[in-house]
Structure formats: structure tokens, C-alpha cells
Write a protein that holds these residues in place. Sequence first.
Motif, short mmCIF file in Angstrom:
data_model
loop_
_atom_site.label_atom_id
_atom_site.label_comp_id
_atom_site.label_asym_id
_atom_site.label_seq_id
_atom_site.Cartn_x
_atom_site.Cartn_y
_atom_site.Cartn_z
N ARG A 1 0.88 -1.38 0.11
CA ARG A 1 0.13 -0.01 0.01
C ARG A 1 0.95 1.33 -0.04
O ARG A 1 0.44 2.16 -0.63
CB ARG A 1 -0.96 0.15 1.03
CG ARG A 1 -1.88 1.17 1.21
CD ARG A 1 -2.92 1.26 0.34
NE ARG A 1 -3.79 2.08 0.45
CZ ARG A 1 -4.24 2.91 -0.46
NH1 ARG A 1 -3.90 2.75 -1.85
NH2 ARG A 1 -4.94 4.00 -0.45
N LEU A 2 1.83 1.08 0.78
CA LEU A 2 2.77 2.55 0.79
C LEU A 2 3.52 2.78 -0.62
O LEU A 2 3.53 3.66 -0.96
CB LEU A 2 3.98 2.26 1.85
CG LEU A 2 4.84 3.26 2.00
CD1 LEU A 2 4.16 4.64 2.32
CD2 LEU A 2 5.94 2.81 3.17
N LEU A 3 3.88 1.62 -1.33
CA LEU A 3 4.56 1.70 -2.65
C LEU A 3 3.48 2.28 -3.54
O LEU A 3 3.78 3.03 -4.39
CB LEU A 3 4.93 0.28 -3.16
CG LEU A 3 6.35 -0.24 -2.48
CD1 LEU A 3 6.70 -1.75 -2.79
CD2 LEU A 3 7.36 0.42 -2.85
N GLU A 4 2.20 1.87 -3.30
CA GLU A 4 1.30 2.46 -4.28
C GLU A 4 0.99 3.87 -4.08
O GLU A 4 0.85 4.65 -4.96
CB GLU A 4 -0.14 1.71 -4.09
CG GLU A 4 -0.11 0.21 -4.47
CD GLU A 4 -1.19 -0.46 -4.18
OE1 GLU A 4 -2.36 0.07 -3.56
OE2 GLU A 4 -1.31 -1.94 -4.65
N LEU A 5 0.96 4.23 -2.81
CA LEU A 5 0.89 5.57 -2.51
C LEU A 5 2.00 6.53 -2.98
O LEU A 5 1.82 7.77 -3.32
CB LEU A 5 0.60 5.95 -1.08
CG LEU A 5 -0.73 5.57 -0.45
CD1 LEU A 5 -0.55 5.47 1.15
CD2 LEU A 5 -1.74 6.19 -1.00
N MET A 6 3.12 5.84 -2.98
CA MET A 6 4.37 6.58 -3.65
C MET A 6 4.67 6.50 -5.08
O MET A 6 5.06 7.20 -5.80
CB MET A 6 5.67 6.24 -2.97
CG MET A 6 5.71 6.41 -1.44
SD MET A 6 7.13 5.54 -0.61
CE MET A 6 8.24 6.33 -1.47
#
Length: 149
Positions: A136-141
Amino acid sequence: MKAVMRAALALGAGLYLNVSLAVQPPAAAAATAGGGSVVGQLAQLVLGLLLVVGLILLLAWLLRRVQNAAPGSQQVIEVLGSRSLGPRDRLVLVQVGNEQILLGHTPGSIEALHVLKEPVAVPASARPATPEFAQRLLELMGKDQKDKS
């Protein structure tokens, strides 16, 4: 990179001190040293929180810029799988280009045990899964892990 982090933290600490001094001047701080006003404390808390959130966002943006600027950021070596042989010994299957190599990893060394003549087909379900939070963090970034495979 460490110098940039230190400078950002020093700037954040300096801003925090300036904000806390602006919220409660020294004369008022001496007069209300016992209890302090609730409004002043609440304002200081909110400003401190906003400063920390802003600092986190600034560091995330900076990290993203530095990672994009790094030459050779594409992975050419991929770990396909590993198997524990004991508490500190492992077998690791690594793919480099079209070649697969079986490595023996011990605390003191890493040795190539065998270079496979025919690459082993590793199904996508057998590859290590990215934890949900990290994905999820990678998607947000803006960096989707699925695009790399």
C-alpha cells in the motif's frame, strides 16, 4: 544522504523551537510556569504535530526524488527462493539475467554451489509476497511492485 537528513532534522528542530517561543513569549512563560494556559498548550501541540507531519512528508518527497535520480536503480539480480538448512545456513536460488545460480550462504561466506543449465520456472505464487502495508505504501508513493516483475 545522511547530511541532508541531519540538515532537515536540524531545520525542523529550529522551526519547532521558534514556533514554541512565538506561541508563548518568555515573559508569559515565566508568569504561567505553574499551569500555563490551555489555549497556548493546545496551539503548541497542534503546531508541533503539523511540523512533524510536514517533516515526514518533506522527507518522503526527498527520498522519492533521490531514489529516482539514482543511476542503475533497476534490479538485475533477483532472489527466486531460499531454504534454511540450519540456524545460520541457507540455500539461495538467484537469477542474474538468464542464468540461475544456487548459492550457499553461511555467516562467513557465500559460495556458488551450482549454475543451472536450464532455468527453473518459479511460479508467481511461490515468490515472496509483499506485506500488505508495504504494498500500500508503494502504491501511495507511485511505485507499484507488480510493474517490476
